[in-house]
Design a protein around this motif. Structure first.
Motif, PDB file in Angstrom:
ATOM      1  N   TYR A  33       0.820  -1.202   0.000  1.00 27.51           N
ATOM      2  CA  TYR A  33       0.000   0.000   0.000  1.00 27.51           C
ATOM      3  C   TYR A  33       0.865   1.267   0.000  1.00 27.51           C
ATOM      4  O   TYR A  33       2.010   1.249   0.435  1.00 27.51           O
ATOM      5  N   THR A  37      -2.074   5.217   2.822  1.00 29.44           N
ATOM      6  CA  THR A  37      -3.083   4.226   3.185  1.00 29.44           C
ATOM      7  C   THR A  37      -2.950   3.798   4.643  1.00 29.44           C
ATOM      8  O   THR A  37      -3.910   3.338   5.253  1.00 29.44           O
ATOM      9  N   GLN A 129     -18.442  16.356   0.777  1.00 29.87           N
ATOM     10  CA  GLN A 129     -17.290  15.532   1.172  1.00 29.87           C
ATOM     11  C   GLN A 129     -16.256  15.495   0.047  1.00 29.87           C
ATOM     12  O   GLN A 129     -15.059  15.649   0.292  1.00 29.87           O
TER      13      GLN A 129
ATOM     14  N   ILE B 138      -4.794   4.032  -2.980  1.00 29.84           N
ATOM     15  CA  ILE B 138      -4.375   3.158  -1.873  1.00 29.84           C
ATOM     16  C   ILE B 138      -3.041   2.469  -2.152  1.00 29.84           C
ATOM     17  O   ILE B 138      -2.367   2.065  -1.211  1.00 29.84           O
ATOM     18  N   ALA B 283      -8.942  -8.002   1.504  1.00 30.37           N
ATOM     19  CA  ALA B 283      -8.196  -6.990   2.266  1.00 30.37           C
ATOM     20  C   ALA B 283      -8.108  -5.676   1.486  1.00 30.37           C
ATOM     21  O   ALA B 283      -8.211  -4.587   2.066  1.00 30.37           O
ATOM     22  N   VAL B 284      -7.948  -5.788   0.185  1.00 26.94           N
ATOM     23  CA  VAL B 284      -7.878  -4.585  -0.653  1.00 26.94           C
ATOM     24  C   VAL B 284      -9.242  -3.904  -0.688  1.00 26.94           C
ATOM     25  O   VAL B 284      -9.351  -2.674  -0.622  1.00 26.94           O
ATOM     26  N   LYS B 287      -9.740  -1.573   2.161  1.00 23.52           N
ATOM     27  CA  LYS B 287      -9.049  -0.286   1.975  1.00 23.52           C
ATOM     28  C   LYS B 287      -9.811   0.590   0.971  1.00 23.52           C
ATOM     29  O   LYS B 287      -9.899   1.807   1.137  1.00 23.52           O
ATOM     30  N   VAL B 289     -13.003   0.657   0.466  1.00 24.93           N
ATOM     31  CA  VAL B 289     -14.184   1.228   1.117  1.00 24.93           C
ATOM     32  C   VAL B 289     -13.781   2.431   1.973  1.00 24.93           C
ATOM     33  O   VAL B 289     -14.437   3.480   1.944  1.00 24.93           O
ATOM     34  N   LEU B 290     -12.688   2.296   2.705  1.00 29.23           N
ATOM     35  CA  LEU B 290     -12.221   3.435   3.508  1.00 29.23           C
ATOM     36  C   LEU B 290     -11.875   4.619   2.600  1.00 29.23           C
ATOM     37  O   LEU B 290     -12.197   5.771   2.911  1.00 29.23           O
ATOM     38  N   ALA B 291     -11.250   4.324   1.480  1.00 24.20           N
ATOM     39  CA  ALA B 291     -10.904   5.401   0.551  1.00 24.20           C
ATOM     40  C   ALA B 291     -12.175   6.029  -0.036  1.00 24.20           C
ATOM     41  O   ALA B 291     -12.253   7.255  -0.207  1.00 24.20           O
ATOM     42  N   GLU B 293     -15.126   6.188   1.440  1.00 22.11           N
ATOM     43  CA  GLU B 293     -15.750   6.997   2.486  1.00 22.11           C
ATOM     44  C   GLU B 293     -15.051   8.343   2.633  1.00 22.11           C
ATOM     45  O   GLU B 293     -15.685   9.373   2.857  1.00 22.11           O
ATOM     46  N   SER B 294     -13.734   8.317   2.499  1.00 21.71           N
ATOM     47  CA  SER B 294     -12.993   9.565   2.584  1.00 21.71           C
ATOM     48  C   SER B 294     -13.284  10.447   1.366  1.00 21.71           C
ATOM     49  O   SER B 294     -13.382  11.668   1.476  1.00 21.71           O
ATOM     50  N   ALA B 295     -13.471   9.819   0.209  1.00 23.84           N
ATOM     51  CA  ALA B 295     -13.654  10.586  -1.027  1.00 23.84           C
ATOM     52  C   ALA B 295     -15.062  11.154  -1.163  1.00 23.84           C
ATOM     53  O   ALA B 295     -15.237  12.284  -1.621  1.00 23.84           O
ATOM     54  N   THR B 296     -16.083  10.383  -0.779  1.00 28.00           N
ATOM     55  CA  THR B 296     -17.472  10.821  -1.042  1.00 28.00           C
ATOM     56  C   THR B 296     -18.461  10.476   0.080  1.00 28.00           C
ATOM     57  O   THR B 296     -19.651  10.710  -0.090  1.00 28.00           O
ATOM     58  N   LEU B 297     -18.022   9.882   1.177  1.00 25.66           N
ATOM     59  CA  LEU B 297     -18.883   9.254   2.193  1.00 25.66           C
ATOM     60  C   LEU B 297     -19.523   7.985   1.624  1.00 25.66           C
ATOM     61  O   LEU B 297     -19.368   6.906   2.188  1.00 25.66           O
ATOM     62  N   CYS B 298     -20.249   8.126   0.511  1.00 24.93           N
ATOM     63  CA  CYS B 298     -20.837   6.958  -0.145  1.00 24.93           C
ATOM     64  C   CYS B 298     -21.155   7.344  -1.583  1.00 24.93           C
ATOM     65  O   CYS B 298     -21.396   8.505  -1.876  1.00 24.93           O
TER      66      CYS B 298
END
Lengths: 454, 454
Positions: A33, A37, A129, B138, B283-284, B287, B289-291, B293-298
């Motif tokens: 990563y 990340t 966001q 990521i 696992a990827v 990551k 999904v976290l990215a 959420e950070s980019a647009t929430l959803c």
């Protein structure tokens, strides 16, 4: 090209993700990563969503707007008309900057807060966001400083972390960001030779603090940033949701060059379309459009044209008035229940708009440590630590009144008070060793957010 | 905190954006952008869009799908039903990973290409463009290498540039990516001690090259990447748009651990909803999904539920069949017109699906230099240089047949041939000095894309 074969792997290469026995490690990609990340971890709010969505739990945790008041018939008709008459445009790629007609309407919306802007300087984003993400993307290198309020919006802190920024929190009081504290923080960071890329602020009905930047402080905040040559990132999703007052004049209304303004339809219409925007100085706007094209090619045409049709065909200001009345009733339910039931040693503020109350627990209590016991008692909140980049905020929590009914809010507060009283009792019996930590600097005698920072 | 006042500015601070005379520089923010922002420049395609959208110009430049065949009544009814019955869900925030029902349907779509996947491993994105962005976010630090075909998709190259990756192009021929060239490139880069984060490939009906990776090469490509411990990023927006053949088996169908697969509804349904996806190892996926959420929430709930309802209520496979027939007719119009009119010294391929023909000009001609004259002759294309990270591709161009009618395509080719013949004539008269450059390595005797790389 070299003729070296791949099996002659360079000795610095990480080991294969395929083990000799054919198994893989839990995250076999962990070595590959990007550095950024490492900063992407599940937020405390995210972990809560799955728990708090169980029907028996009163969630005072989420920030979902209550959109049950929206006229589905009006929305449905507007969309049917859109599909029938402009369907092939609405379903096609659009401009990276966003729909031109919607950008005009966005300027009308911003005019309610004193902003005179040109549609050319608006960039439509996938919720505000994404606007925070794109602004950070174009401005922030790793190690750059972003100044935030203390506490600040968890979703923005996540973005700043993902771009490897250093967040410096600045104190708020019941009138919002404290000018002298901002001045000191900027001077301190600049004296240390670090670059401040912007001051991120939510002036109205703050998430999570519930406070509003006093009108008389606004020129001073602008002047401090102007003098220090620091941009302001003004995030304003709740500005039209004041309960008893006219909308505040935006910071952007008095400073076009030094302010990037972010707006959203998520709280004044509906979040499921993911339509927000940034208003930026022209040169910055150009960079934002390039960043948007790289991120998504273009924001969803269909969503944008639905919002545009809604604004055209519905009394959207009347709808916002209804939303305000509904949220005021819920605010009253929450602060009334807190007045009635909460132990005297807890402190909270009475927001004049928006979604949130910031509550500080009696000394020695730790909101995060308390959360599992609260969920057992069927009430959820967000611990204050979620809203700090640096682990502070343990004695505080965010309570949302936007989504549950007034009855459920009162029941939620009743359950929360039960948990707090039990904690206080345990603490009296067993002393301070109960998984809590005394945080210094928390008693400064006002009911606004406590910042844990001095 | 230091008591230093802001006017005692640190000597290393950049000068104020406010000049003494009150004016501002053209881009007064130029000193403050992130390093990555230097790589964000308007693509050649972008500059073209405004020119090529004039009605008198036949645009063979854009990649917009022709969605005029979509049944607006069916789409309108599905949406009306959605708003009436599930409106409050469709207009609310959703999961960062995307709608669960849509993720199931996405697995059904991918099964057509031999992929057996679980909805838990799918992440919905704002078009597959955002999937390229999030995967790069990521995995890639500045200076990491991404291996791309030569030529490659301009939008992906823009992302890699924005994340400060080094792009290494690898040769294709008429059967797609050349395995021996890939093996050599990987060995060469690894021997130089650089980290390769992934091989980005568009195996089917390549944008811009029009070629398809031969079925018999696919296991070899996977084996090369497995041996070298390099991930594959398989971008497949056109896989279901083959004209005369069953869908090819995806690379992901035979390698779950080492392949991240990207799909899109933009070409099989409609791009205006901006719904794409990534299928990634577990696992990827976390990551990503976290990215997200950070980019647009959803991603937009409404868009996702419209796509889901369309798949439920419409014969979407039948619709894709109609699209294929329409695009085949246009492909025939273009390659027929090229056969009839184009000078013998030009070479092009005959795509078996997708949207694009890659055309290489007679020796000594420069497509980019020629573009203004082509636009004057009312025809537009994308110069080949847009599809290389390194300035190669000057002798080639991408011709799209997806959007104009067959008649317009023939007219466009006629105009283009006129421009090329004039260029050849001028070159004969005045020699090589006419703003063109002889690019070595271009004549290798096949009609696939020429890579300018050896």
């Amino acid at each position: 090209m070299s003729q070296q074969l791949p099996q002659n792997r360079h000795p610095d290469r990480p080991p294969s993700r395929h083990r000799a026995d054919g198994s893989t490690r839990l995250d076999s990609y962990v070595d590959r990563y990007a550095a950024r990340t490492q900063g992407m971890t599940a937020s405390e709010i995210r972990a809560l969503f799955s728990v708090a969505s169980r029907p028996e739990v009163v969630s005072l945790a989420g920030g979902m707007p209550n959109i049950s008041g929206l006229p589905l018939d009006v929305v449905g008709e507007a969309i049917a008309d859109l599909v029938a008459h402009r369907g092939s445009t609405a379903m096609q790629y659009g401009s990276g900057q966003g729909d031109p007609r919607l950008r005009e309407q966005i300027c009308d919306v911003m005019r309610l807060e004193g902003i005179e802007a040109h549609p050319d300087d608006v960039v439509v984003t996938v919720g505000s966001q994404q606007a925070v993400d794109l602004v950070t993307r174009i401005f922030c290198d790793p190690g750059d400083v972003v100044i935030c309020e203390a506490p600040s919006y968890v979703g923005a802190l996540g973005v700043f972390k993902a771009y490897q920024c250093d967040v410096v929190h600045v104190e708020m009081d019941e009138h919002g960001l404290v000018p002298s504290a901002l001045r000191e923080a900027i001077a301190h960071v600049q004296a240390a030779g670090k670059r401040i890329k912007f001051v991120y602020t939510i002036p109205n009905y703050h998430n999570p603090a519930g406070v509003t930047l006093a009108a008389e402080r606004r020129p001073e905040i602008l002047e401090i940033c102007r003098e220090a040559d620091v941009l302001v990132l003004e995030d304003n999703p709740y500005g039209l949701l004041g309960f008893d007052e006219e909308p505040y004049r935006a910071l952007r209304a008095d400073e076009a060059d030094g302010v990037i303004y972010l707006g959203s339809f998520s709280k004044t219409f509906a979040p499921g379309f993911r339509v927000g925007w940034a208003l930026a100085p022209h040169a910055v706007r150009e960079k934002l459009v390039l960043a948007q094209e790289s991120a998504t090619l273009c924001p969803p045409s269909f969503s944008q044209m639905v919002v545009s049709a809604y604004l055209d065909k519905h009394d959207w200001l009347g709808q916002i008035k209804q939303f305000r009345e509904m949220y005021r009733e819920r605010r009253d339910a929450m602060t009334g229940a807190l007045d009635d039931m909460m132990p005297a040693a807890a402190r909270w503020n009475v927001p004049t708009g928006g979604f949130y109350v910031w509550l500080t627990l009696p000394d020695g209590l730790d909101a995060k440590a308390m959360l599992p016991r609260a969920v057992t008692a069927r009430v959820a909140f967000v611990p204050g630590t979620a809203f700090f980049a640096d682990g502070f905020g343990a004695q505080s929590m965010r309570l949302s009144y936007c989504y549950p009914t007034p009855e459920r809010i009162r029941e939620g507060v009743r359950r929360l008070v039960g948990v707090i009283e039990e904690e206080v009792e345990l603490r009296h019996t067993f002393g301070t060793g109960l998984g809590t930590a005394r945080t210094p600097g928390l008693n400064r005698g006002y009911d606004g957010p406590t910042t844990d920072l001095t």
